[in-house]
Design an enzyme around this catalytic site. Structure first.
Site, mmCIF file in Angstrom:
data_model
loop_
_atom_site.group_PDB
_atom_site.id
_atom_site.type_symbol
_atom_site.label_atom_id
_atom_site.label_comp_id
_atom_site.label_asym_id
_atom_site.label_seq_id
_atom_site.Cartn_x
_atom_site.Cartn_y
_atom_site.Cartn_z
ATOM 1 C CB CYS A 113 -7.337 -8.948 -0.547
ATOM 2 S SG CYS A 113 -5.975 -9.578 0.427
ATOM 3 C CG HIS A 280 -8.351 -5.583 1.662
ATOM 4 N ND1 HIS A 280 -8.762 -6.633 2.444
ATOM 5 C CD2 HIS A 280 -7.063 -5.847 1.327
ATOM 6 C CE1 HIS A 280 -7.769 -7.492 2.564
ATOM 7 N NE2 HIS A 280 -6.724 -7.037 1.904
ATOM 8 C CG ASN A 310 -4.980 -8.813 4.795
ATOM 9 O OD1 ASN A 310 -6.132 -9.195 4.591
ATOM 10 N ND2 ASN A 310 -4.141 -8.520 3.817
HETATM 11 N N1 ACO Z 1 9.569 -6.793 11.746
HETATM 12 C C1 ACO Z 1 10.678 -6.044 11.765
HETATM 13 N N2 ACO Z 1 11.298 -5.637 10.631
HETATM 14 C C2 ACO Z 1 10.762 -6.035 9.456
HETATM 15 C C3 ACO Z 1 9.597 -6.836 9.383
HETATM 16 C C4 ACO Z 1 8.995 -7.217 10.598
HETATM 17 N N3 ACO Z 1 7.886 -7.976 10.642
HETATM 18 N N4 ACO Z 1 9.320 -7.054 8.079
HETATM 19 C C5 ACO Z 1 10.256 -6.414 7.352
HETATM 20 N N5 ACO Z 1 11.132 -5.798 8.186
HETATM 21 C C6 ACO Z 1 12.307 -4.987 7.846
HETATM 22 C C7 ACO Z 1 12.835 -5.305 6.463
HETATM 23 O O1 ACO Z 1 13.712 -6.411 6.517
HETATM 24 C C8 ACO Z 1 13.543 -4.018 6.107
HETATM 25 O O2 ACO Z 1 14.802 -4.007 6.737
HETATM 26 P P1 ACO Z 1 16.094 -3.373 6.003
HETATM 27 O O3 ACO Z 1 15.746 -1.928 5.778
HETATM 28 O O4 ACO Z 1 17.179 -3.593 6.997
HETATM 29 O O5 ACO Z 1 16.247 -4.159 4.734
HETATM 30 C C9 ACO Z 1 12.698 -2.963 6.774
HETATM 31 O O6 ACO Z 1 11.912 -3.637 7.772
HETATM 32 C C10 ACO Z 1 11.779 -2.228 5.817
HETATM 33 O O7 ACO Z 1 11.112 -3.174 5.017
HETATM 34 P P2 ACO Z 1 10.144 -2.744 3.871
HETATM 35 O O8 ACO Z 1 9.667 -3.950 3.139
HETATM 36 O O9 ACO Z 1 10.761 -1.644 3.098
HETATM 37 O O10 ACO Z 1 8.946 -2.129 4.728
HETATM 38 P P3 ACO Z 1 7.690 -1.356 4.225
HETATM 39 O O11 ACO Z 1 7.668 -0.037 4.848
HETATM 40 O O12 ACO Z 1 7.495 -1.443 2.747
HETATM 41 O O13 ACO Z 1 6.503 -2.187 4.891
HETATM 42 C C11 ACO Z 1 4.826 -3.853 4.355
HETATM 43 C C12 ACO Z 1 6.320 -3.555 4.551
HETATM 44 C C13 ACO Z 1 4.126 -3.613 5.681
HETATM 45 C C14 ACO Z 1 4.693 -5.306 3.950
HETATM 46 C C15 ACO Z 1 4.232 -2.926 3.285
HETATM 47 O O14 ACO Z 1 5.037 -2.918 2.129
HETATM 48 C C16 ACO Z 1 2.823 -3.319 2.893
HETATM 49 O O15 ACO Z 1 1.897 -3.221 3.679
HETATM 50 N N6 ACO Z 1 2.575 -3.720 1.651
HETATM 51 C C17 ACO Z 1 1.261 -4.077 1.161
HETATM 52 C C18 ACO Z 1 0.741 -5.352 1.753
HETATM 53 C C19 ACO Z 1 -0.587 -5.680 1.106
HETATM 54 O O16 ACO Z 1 -1.392 -4.805 0.857
HETATM 55 N N7 ACO Z 1 -0.838 -6.907 0.748
HETATM 56 C C20 ACO Z 1 -2.012 -7.194 -0.060
HETATM 57 C C21 ACO Z 1 -3.002 -7.915 0.582
HETATM 58 S S1 ACO Z 1 -2.614 -9.588 0.864
HETATM 59 C C22 ACO Z 1 -3.530 -10.570 -0.244
HETATM 60 O O17 ACO Z 1 -4.027 -10.146 -1.222
HETATM 61 C C23 ACO Z 1 -3.558 -12.048 0.061
#
Ligand code: ACO
Length: 353
Positions: A113, A280, A310
């Site tokens: 990224c 980003h 993304n």
């Molecule tokens: N649809 C429905 N439910 C989902 C999904 C989905 N696509 N994905 C996860 N869930 C569920 C999980 O299973 C969890 O359920 P549970 O509570 O029953 O266990 C619940 O949703 C909450 O999951 P969390 O992981 O706690 O959700 P969070 O609020 O943290 O959001 C996310 C997840 C969007 C991935 C967030 O953590 C995020 O954006 N992180 C950063 C991502 C990022 O910046 N990546 C870097 C760039 S990529 C690169 O460098 C290549």
């Protein structure tokens, strides 16, 4: 001497995939994806279309906007974590397909990224060293090849019309936390040496911390394995990225504001002086949290994650290009680029438009 961006372009594949299409093949919903990430749709490439193809589309636009031809370019930098081939990188692919002279060297960089941000610093260093006058910088990624396409993913782009089986649905759901966030896309800029004083890249600050690469990485299909790819790794889905979403989120909302403050301090300005933050596009909540920490109002922090998801190395140049096109970036404005991604690599760059 300063490095100035004289043209930009983008390469966006034609297939638009709304959240509702993903909700048909896994246990997710438009509501979850929108509220957690801000993504409403993303674009997917066709089978056989690679990051080089999107990069070339973007490069052609950037050259035209700069009023340059391939003969004017002294070097090419291609940032991608999803090249067409394991090796060589996309640089030689672009050189051959676009017909650049053999004397135009190509640099392939990754940095995920942060690829475009690192590319900006590299281009600036090459230009300010006096070795090259004009550099073409491309940031492009395709995430669709990571998807388990055999599990009904072709329905998302209308190439197949069927219900996925319960097994396929379960397999897609197991990776839903990552797949819903990403899309395919590219952006490119032409960067040139300029003696025009105030304009150009002012400062960059780049950082790397590899102490927890497991927070966001591809566990398998690497050269620590013998052979580097095997049925066992594929069966274990070790070729699909894994991500500790919350950990990356926490790092992102601390490290990017820190980098922005540092680059501002280096340039003798305040974060409040920034006219537009090109950040980003990983998650709208990250964008909003960083803006809040820096005290920047919404109008200074554009986003397009809702349309593209993304696109990794593509996000910064795509957003920059769109802001130039619609006039949100005007001559003289102070533009700040910032990114964080797998590595972790992160940083910020200040640019006077
Ligand atoms: N649809 C429905 N439910 C989902 C999904 C989905 N696509 N994905 C996860 N869930 C569920 C999980 O299973 C969890 O359920 P549970 O509570 O029953 O266990 C619940 O949703 C909450 O999951 P969390 O992981 O706690 O959700 P969070 O609020 O943290 O959001 C996310 C997840 C969007 C991935 C967030 O953590 C995020 O954006 N992180 C950063 C991502 C990022 O910046 N990546 C870097 C760039 S990529 C690169 O460098 C290549």
């Amino acid at each position: 001497m300063r490095s100035i961006i004289t043209g930009s372009g983008i390469g966006i594949p034609k297939n638009v995939v709304p959240n509702s299409a993903l909700a048909k093949i896994m246990d997710t919903s438009d509501e979850w994806i929108r509220t957690r990430s801000g993504v409403e749709q993303r674009h997917y490439v066709d089978d056989g279309q690679g990051s080089s193809d999107l990069g070339i589309m973007a490069a052609e636009g950037a050259l035209a906007a700069a009023g340059r031809t391939k003969d004017d370019i002294d070097a090419i930098i291609f940032a991608t974590m999803t090249p067409d081939h394991f090796f060589p990188g996309n640089g030689p692919v672009v050189q051959a397909k676009m017909g650049f002279a053999e004397s135009t060297p190509t640099f392939d960089i990754r940095q995920q990224c942060s690829g475009f941000l690192y590319g900006l610093d590299l281009a600036d260093s090459l230009i300010r060293s006096g070795k090259y006058k004009r550099v073409l910088l491309i940031g492009a990624d395709v995430h669709t090849p990571f998807m388990p396409w055999e599990n009904g993913w072709a329905t998302t782009i209308g190439q197949e019309d069927r219900e996925v089986t319960a097994e396929e649905y379960a397999a897609n759901t197991a990776i839903r936390d990552r797949t819903v966030l990403f899309g395919d896309g590219a952006g490119a800029v032409v960067i040139e040496a300029s003696e025009s004083g105030e304009r150009g890249l002012l400062e960059t600050r780049l950082f790397t911390n590899g102490s927890n690469i497991e927070a966001l990485f591809v566990p398998g299909v690497g050269f620590r394995h013998r052979p580097f790819v095997s049925h066992a790794q594929l069966d274990a889905t070790d070729h699909i990225p894994v991500m500790e979403g919350r950990e990356v989120y926490k790092q992102a909302i601390v490290k990017m504001p820190e980098a922005v403050r540092q680059v501002c301090a280096a340039a003798g300005v305040e974060p409040a002086d920034i006219d537009i933050l090109i950040i980003h596009q990983a998650n709208l909540r990250i964008v909003e949290a960083v803006a809040k920490q820096l005290g920047l109002p919404d109008e200074k922090v554009p986003h397009n994650i809702e349309r593209y998801g993304n696109t990794t190395a593509g996000t910064l140049p795509i957003l920059f290009h769109e802001c130039l096109q619609d006039g949100r970036i005007q001559p003289g404005m102070l533009v700040c680029f910032t990114a964080l991604g797998s590595g972790l690599h992160w940083g910020a760059a200040l640019y006077r438009a």
